[in-house]
Design a protein around this motif. Structure first.
Motif, PDB file in Angstrom:
ATOM      1  N   GLN A 371     -24.004  26.903 -15.080  1.00 30.26           N
ATOM      2  CA  GLN A 371     -24.133  25.644 -15.804  1.00 30.26           C
ATOM      3  C   GLN A 371     -22.913  24.750 -15.583  1.00 30.26           C
ATOM      4  O   GLN A 371     -23.054  23.529 -15.415  1.00 30.26           O
ATOM      5  N   ALA A 372     -21.734  25.356 -15.559  1.00 31.78           N
ATOM      6  CA  ALA A 372     -20.526  24.568 -15.335  1.00 31.78           C
ATOM      7  C   ALA A 372     -20.514  23.964 -13.940  1.00 31.78           C
ATOM      8  O   ALA A 372     -20.222  22.775 -13.754  1.00 31.78           O
ATOM      9  N   ARG A 373     -20.845  24.775 -12.948  1.00 32.85           N
ATOM     10  CA  ARG A 373     -20.830  24.285 -11.568  1.00 32.85           C
ATOM     11  C   ARG A 373     -21.965  23.290 -11.327  1.00 32.85           C
ATOM     12  O   ARG A 373     -21.796  22.320 -10.568  1.00 32.85           O
ATOM     13  N   ALA A 374     -23.102  23.503 -11.970  1.00 36.03           N
ATOM     14  CA  ALA A 374     -24.204  22.547 -11.846  1.00 36.03           C
ATOM     15  C   ALA A 374     -23.790  21.184 -12.392  1.00 36.03           C
ATOM     16  O   ALA A 374     -24.113  20.137 -11.809  1.00 36.03           O
ATOM     17  N   TRP A 375     -23.050  21.195 -13.507  1.00 35.30           N
ATOM     18  CA  TRP A 375     -22.600  19.932 -14.105  1.00 35.30           C
ATOM     19  C   TRP A 375     -21.633  19.211 -13.171  1.00 35.30           C
ATOM     20  O   TRP A 375     -21.766  18.003 -12.939  1.00 35.30           O
ATOM     21  N   VAL A 376     -20.682  19.927 -12.611  1.00 31.91           N
ATOM     22  CA  VAL A 376     -19.704  19.312 -11.713  1.00 31.91           C
ATOM     23  C   VAL A 376     -20.391  18.765 -10.468  1.00 31.91           C
ATOM     24  O   VAL A 376     -20.130  17.630 -10.032  1.00 31.91           O
ATOM     25  N   ILE A 377     -21.291  19.547  -9.881  1.00 30.52           N
ATOM     26  CA  ILE A 377     -21.981  19.105  -8.668  1.00 30.52           C
ATOM     27  C   ILE A 377     -22.837  17.878  -8.963  1.00 30.52           C
ATOM     28  O   ILE A 377     -22.858  16.909  -8.170  1.00 30.52           O
ATOM     29  N   GLU A 378     -23.540  17.866 -10.099  1.00 29.17           N
ATOM     30  CA  GLU A 378     -24.370  16.704 -10.434  1.00 29.17           C
ATOM     31  C   GLU A 378     -23.514  15.460 -10.639  1.00 29.17           C
ATOM     32  O   GLU A 378     -23.865  14.371 -10.181  1.00 29.17           O
ATOM     33  N   ARG A 379     -22.380  15.612 -11.316  1.00 27.49           N
ATOM     34  CA  ARG A 379     -21.516  14.447 -11.526  1.00 27.49           C
ATOM     35  C   ARG A 379     -20.951  13.932 -10.203  1.00 27.49           C
ATOM     36  O   ARG A 379     -20.856  12.719  -9.987  1.00 27.49           O
ATOM     37  N   LEU A 380     -20.574  14.822  -9.301  1.00 25.13           N
ATOM     38  CA  LEU A 380     -20.106  14.379  -7.988  1.00 25.13           C
ATOM     39  C   LEU A 380     -21.214  13.651  -7.246  1.00 25.13           C
ATOM     40  O   LEU A 380     -20.990  12.583  -6.652  1.00 25.13           O
ATOM     41  N   SER A 387     -14.717  14.429 -14.603  1.00 22.49           N
ATOM     42  CA  SER A 387     -13.554  14.532 -15.474  1.00 22.49           C
ATOM     43  C   SER A 387     -13.178  15.994 -15.652  1.00 22.49           C
ATOM     44  O   SER A 387     -13.983  16.792 -16.143  1.00 22.49           O
ATOM     45  N   GLY A 388     -11.958  16.341 -15.248  1.00 25.37           N
ATOM     46  CA  GLY A 388     -11.488  17.695 -15.450  1.00 25.37           C
ATOM     47  C   GLY A 388     -11.398  18.043 -16.925  1.00 25.37           C
ATOM     48  O   GLY A 388     -11.733  19.158 -17.342  1.00 25.37           O
ATOM     49  N   GLU A 389     -10.965  17.074 -17.744  1.00 27.42           N
ATOM     50  CA  GLU A 389     -10.862  17.315 -19.181  1.00 27.42           C
ATOM     51  C   GLU A 389     -12.224  17.605 -19.786  1.00 27.42           C
ATOM     52  O   GLU A 389     -12.364  18.492 -20.640  1.00 27.42           O
ATOM     53  N   GLU A 390     -13.236  16.857 -19.357  1.00 26.90           N
ATOM     54  CA  GLU A 390     -14.578  17.089 -19.899  1.00 26.90           C
ATOM     55  C   GLU A 390     -15.124  18.426 -19.426  1.00 26.90           C
ATOM     56  O   GLU A 390     -15.811  19.130 -20.179  1.00 26.90           O
ATOM     57  N   ALA A 391     -14.844  18.802 -18.181  1.00 23.88           N
ATOM     58  CA  ALA A 391     -15.291  20.102 -17.676  1.00 23.88           C
ATOM     59  C   ALA A 391     -14.717  21.225 -18.533  1.00 23.88           C
ATOM     60  O   ALA A 391     -15.429  22.188 -18.879  1.00 23.88           O
ATOM     61  N   ILE A 392     -13.457  21.116 -18.908  1.00 20.33           N
ATOM     62  CA  ILE A 392     -12.826  22.147 -19.736  1.00 20.33           C
ATOM     63  C   ILE A 392     -13.382  22.107 -21.153  1.00 20.33           C
ATOM     64  O   ILE A 392     -13.636  23.155 -21.771  1.00 20.33           O
ATOM     65  N   ARG A 393     -13.602  20.910 -21.676  1.00 23.45           N
ATOM     66  CA  ARG A 393     -14.152  20.793 -23.032  1.00 23.45           C
ATOM     67  C   ARG A 393     -15.552  21.390 -23.130  1.00 23.45           C
ATOM     68  O   ARG A 393     -15.885  22.085 -24.096  1.00 23.45           O
ATOM     69  N   LEU A 394     -16.359  21.151 -22.098  1.00 21.14           N
ATOM     70  CA  LEU A 394     -17.741  21.631 -22.123  1.00 21.14           C
ATOM     71  C   LEU A 394     -17.865  23.110 -21.794  1.00 21.14           C
ATOM     72  O   LEU A 394     -18.716  23.807 -22.345  1.00 21.14           O
ATOM     73  N   GLY A 396     -14.995  25.452 -21.091  1.00 23.80           N
ATOM     74  CA  GLY A 396     -13.888  26.347 -21.359  1.00 23.80           C
ATOM     75  C   GLY A 396     -13.256  26.917 -20.110  1.00 23.80           C
ATOM     76  O   GLY A 396     -12.868  26.190 -19.189  1.00 23.80           O
ATOM     77  N   GLU A 397     -13.150  28.257 -20.075  1.00 18.38           N
ATOM     78  CA  GLU A 397     -12.473  28.921 -18.971  1.00 18.38           C
ATOM     79  C   GLU A 397     -13.157  28.641 -17.638  1.00 18.38           C
ATOM     80  O   GLU A 397     -12.496  28.509 -16.601  1.00 18.38           O
ATOM     81  N   CYS A 398     -14.496  28.566 -17.633  1.00 22.31           N
ATOM     82  CA  CYS A 398     -15.215  28.227 -16.388  1.00 22.31           C
ATOM     83  C   CYS A 398     -14.774  26.852 -15.887  1.00 22.31           C
ATOM     84  O   CYS A 398     -14.555  26.655 -14.689  1.00 22.31           O
ATOM     85  N   GLY A 399     -14.647  25.908 -16.808  1.00 24.20           N
ATOM     86  CA  GLY A 399     -14.197  24.578 -16.436  1.00 24.20           C
ATOM     87  C   GLY A 399     -12.783  24.587 -15.877  1.00 24.20           C
ATOM     88  O   GLY A 399     -12.483  23.871 -14.914  1.00 24.20           O
ATOM     89  N   ARG A 400     -11.921  25.402 -16.448  1.00 22.04           N
ATOM     90  CA  ARG A 400     -10.542  25.487 -15.959  1.00 22.04           C
ATOM     91  C   ARG A 400     -10.497  26.014 -14.524  1.00 22.04           C
ATOM     92  O   ARG A 400      -9.725  25.530 -13.693  1.00 22.04           O
ATOM     93  N   ARG A 401     -11.340  27.014 -14.234  1.00 22.82           N
ATOM     94  CA  ARG A 401     -11.369  27.553 -12.868  1.00 22.82           C
ATOM     95  C   ARG A 401     -11.807  26.481 -11.869  1.00 22.82           C
ATOM     96  O   ARG A 401     -11.258  26.366 -10.772  1.00 22.82           O
ATOM     97  N   ILE A 402     -12.794  25.691 -12.260  1.00 30.89           N
ATOM     98  CA  ILE A 402     -13.297  24.658 -11.353  1.00 30.89           C
ATOM     99  C   ILE A 402     -12.244  23.573 -11.140  1.00 30.89           C
ATOM    100  O   ILE A 402     -12.051  23.078 -10.015  1.00 30.89           O
ATOM    101  N   VAL A 403     -11.536  23.202 -12.187  1.00 31.32           N
ATOM    102  CA  VAL A 403     -10.465  22.218 -12.048  1.00 31.32           C
ATOM    103  C   VAL A 403      -9.387  22.740 -11.110  1.00 31.32           C
ATOM    104  O   VAL A 403      -8.869  22.008 -10.249  1.00 31.32           O
ATOM    105  N   ASP A 418      -6.573  11.622 -10.628  1.00 34.01           N
ATOM    106  CA  ASP A 418      -5.855  10.537 -11.287  1.00 34.01           C
ATOM    107  C   ASP A 418      -6.160  10.603 -12.779  1.00 34.01           C
ATOM    108  O   ASP A 418      -7.303  10.380 -13.196  1.00 34.01           O
ATOM    109  N   GLY A 419      -5.160  10.929 -13.575  1.00 27.44           N
ATOM    110  CA  GLY A 419      -5.350  10.971 -15.021  1.00 27.44           C
ATOM    111  C   GLY A 419      -6.370  11.999 -15.472  1.00 27.44           C
ATOM    112  O   GLY A 419      -7.083  11.780 -16.461  1.00 27.44           O
ATOM    113  N   GLY A 420      -6.474  13.101 -14.741  1.00 24.13           N
ATOM    114  CA  GLY A 420      -7.410  14.150 -15.129  1.00 24.13           C
ATOM    115  C   GLY A 420      -8.799  13.986 -14.556  1.00 24.13           C
ATOM    116  O   GLY A 420      -9.660  14.841 -14.773  1.00 24.13           O
ATOM    117  N   THR A 421      -9.050  12.907 -13.823  1.00 17.81           N
ATOM    118  CA  THR A 421     -10.352  12.672 -13.191  1.00 17.81           C
ATOM    119  C   THR A 421     -10.242  12.905 -11.688  1.00 17.81           C
ATOM    120  O   THR A 421      -9.299  12.420 -11.049  1.00 17.81           O
TER     121      THR A 421
END
Length: 454
Positions: A371-380, A387-394, A396-403, A418-421
């Motif tokens: 789900q985390a990777r699907a969200w990142v790929i869809e946003r790209l 947003s790295g911050e949003e990935a971590i908020r949504l 957690g640890e999975c988001g941190r690994r992706i960032v 730039d600024g977490g994005t």
């Protein structure tokens, strides 16, 4: 023209444009679905649909009266209507079964008829199908109903039938207007035919018309594909989908009918994509993601500007429904729990659904990592950024690994923080599929093959 390995633009080497990567209309992608997801699992997922949940429907009609050699869809050619009629009876059974499983839950916000050629259906059968869907499901008053139209099939009775079931958007396959190209792909269709269909649906109140166009086809040149684009623009379509031809003869054997000697190379394909996109932009259309365009007041353009763009098996969409139910052979359903795909064999599908069963043959349950990777790929794919911050908020640890992975990506990925994005540089945007692939944990598993990045 650049030689292989030279720079096409910015810091992107030309060799990257022929990289084989998924189109990312889903994640995980379909080659990684497995038989562990069957009818009972899908039934359980459907039963978790809430009464107020928004739902989309996709109805697949797996027949054409001619076989276009460029096509990679699941379809078969028939000159007889008997197989189509038998399939329709089975489809109506599946509609009833799925409706019973939902038991009144879910609100249909969007319905898409695809194929194959939905326009192969006789007008009276279009009406039967529309009535069955309205009986089985709870439609919102403002539900969008889109239909893929083959201009060669259309007549007044079909125009009237699709209008009667509430068609709000018509999508026309054009591909190319050059007769030489049309002959090479077995898709003969005059500009006059296409214009007649556009006029026909608009005369019946359809508020949105989309044209599907292709670059990278045999015998296309920079000049010829630009001519096709200019002709298409005279029809004032509300949306344009400009796809690169996916030559996958190992997957679709009829593509072997296309002579590879006349296919443009990666540099020529890129030049065609860039030139046609430029012409469309200069005509006043806004760029939507990788390969769509829309008039500024179109809902798709508004959604893109407001950060509400999504991606599913039909491409870019403003449809935010988390649940999409696929009906018909090979159709894929996407639910919060995972993906479920019907058997592609029409005879097997008809047997199962005619007996009151669900035709689910395979799928995949989504882990938190998926789900985390699907969200990142869809946003790209939609925004060329996440947003790295949003990935971590949504996540957690999975988001941190992706960032962390994004920060370690090499320069060719084109990602800038730039600024977490994390955003793609402009020159790297045509290669967004390759950048998205960096976050795909399944890509190197198995032997799946994919089409070129551009």
């Amino acid at each position: 023209m650049q030689r292989a390995g030279e720079q096409i633009t910015g810091t992107v080497p030309a060799t990257r444009y022929s990289e084989a990567v998924p189109r990312y209309t889903s994640y995980p992608t379909a080659p990684h679905f497995h038989a562990g997801i069957g009818a009972e699992t899908f039934r359980g997922w459907l039963q978790q649909t809430g009464s107020s949940d928004d739902v989309s429907l996709y109805v697949h009609i797996p027949f054409c009266d001619r076989l276009c050699w460029f096509c990679a869809c699941h379809t078969k050619m028939t000159r007889r209507y008997e197989p189509v009629a038998a399939f329709l009876d089975a489809l109506l059974s599946e509609i009833k079964t799925v409706g019973n499983v939902l038991d009144g839950n879910g609100r249909i916000r969007a319905l898409h008829f695809g194929g194959g050629s939905p326009t192969m259906l006789r007008p009276e059968d279009v009406l039967r199908l529309g009535a069955a869907l309205k009986d089985a499901f709870n439609f919102a008053d403002d539900a969008e109903i889109s239909v893929e139209l083959d201009p060669n099939d259309m007549d007044d009775a079909r125009f009237d039938a699709f209008a009667a079931i509430g068609m709000t958007r018509a999508s026309l396959g054009v591909q190319d207007f050059d007769p030489k190209v049309q002959t090479a792909i077995n898709r003969e269709q005059t500009f006059e035919q296409t214009r007649g269909v556009v006029d026909g649906v608009r005369a019946r109140g359809v508020h949105s018309v989309n044209l599907d166009l292709l670059y990278g086809l045999p015998h296309q040149t920079l000049e010829s594909v630009a001519d096709t684009i200019r002709q298409a623009l005279t029809l004032s379509p509300d949306r344009i989908a400009l796809f690169g031809y996916a030559h996958v003869p190992w997957f679709k054997k009829h593509q072997t009918m296309i002579d590879e000697a006349f296919l443009p190379g990666p540099e020529e394909r890129f030049a065609q994509q860039q030139e046609t996109a430029r012409i469309i932009r200069e005509a006043g259309y806004e760029v939507i993601g990788l390969d769509h365009f829309a008039k500024p007041d179109d809902p798709l353009a508004v959604a893109a500007r407001e950060g509400r763009l999504f991606r599913n098996f039909q491409g870019y969409t403003e449809d935010a429904c988390r649940t999409l139910i696929g009906l018909g052979p090979s159709s894929v359903s996407r639910l919060p729990q995972g993906y479920a795909q019907n058997t592609p064999a029409t005879a097997n599908y008809e047997r199962i659904v005619s007996e009151g069963g669900l035709a689910t043959a395979r799928g995949i349950a989504l882990s938190e990592e998926d789900q985390a990777r699907a969200w990142v790929i869809e946003r790209l794919m939609c925004d060329f950024a996440f947003s790295g911050e949003e990935a971590i908020r949504l996540f957690g640890e999975c988001g941190r690994r992706i960032v962390s992975e994004a920060r370690q990506a090499d320069e060719e990925a084109g990602l800038v923080e730039d600024g977490g994005t994390f955003s793609l540089r402009d020159e790297a945007r045509p290669l967004v599929r390759s950048t998205a692939a960096l976050f795909d944990q399944y890509l190197k598993r198995g032997g799946a093959r994919h089409s070129a990045a551009v």
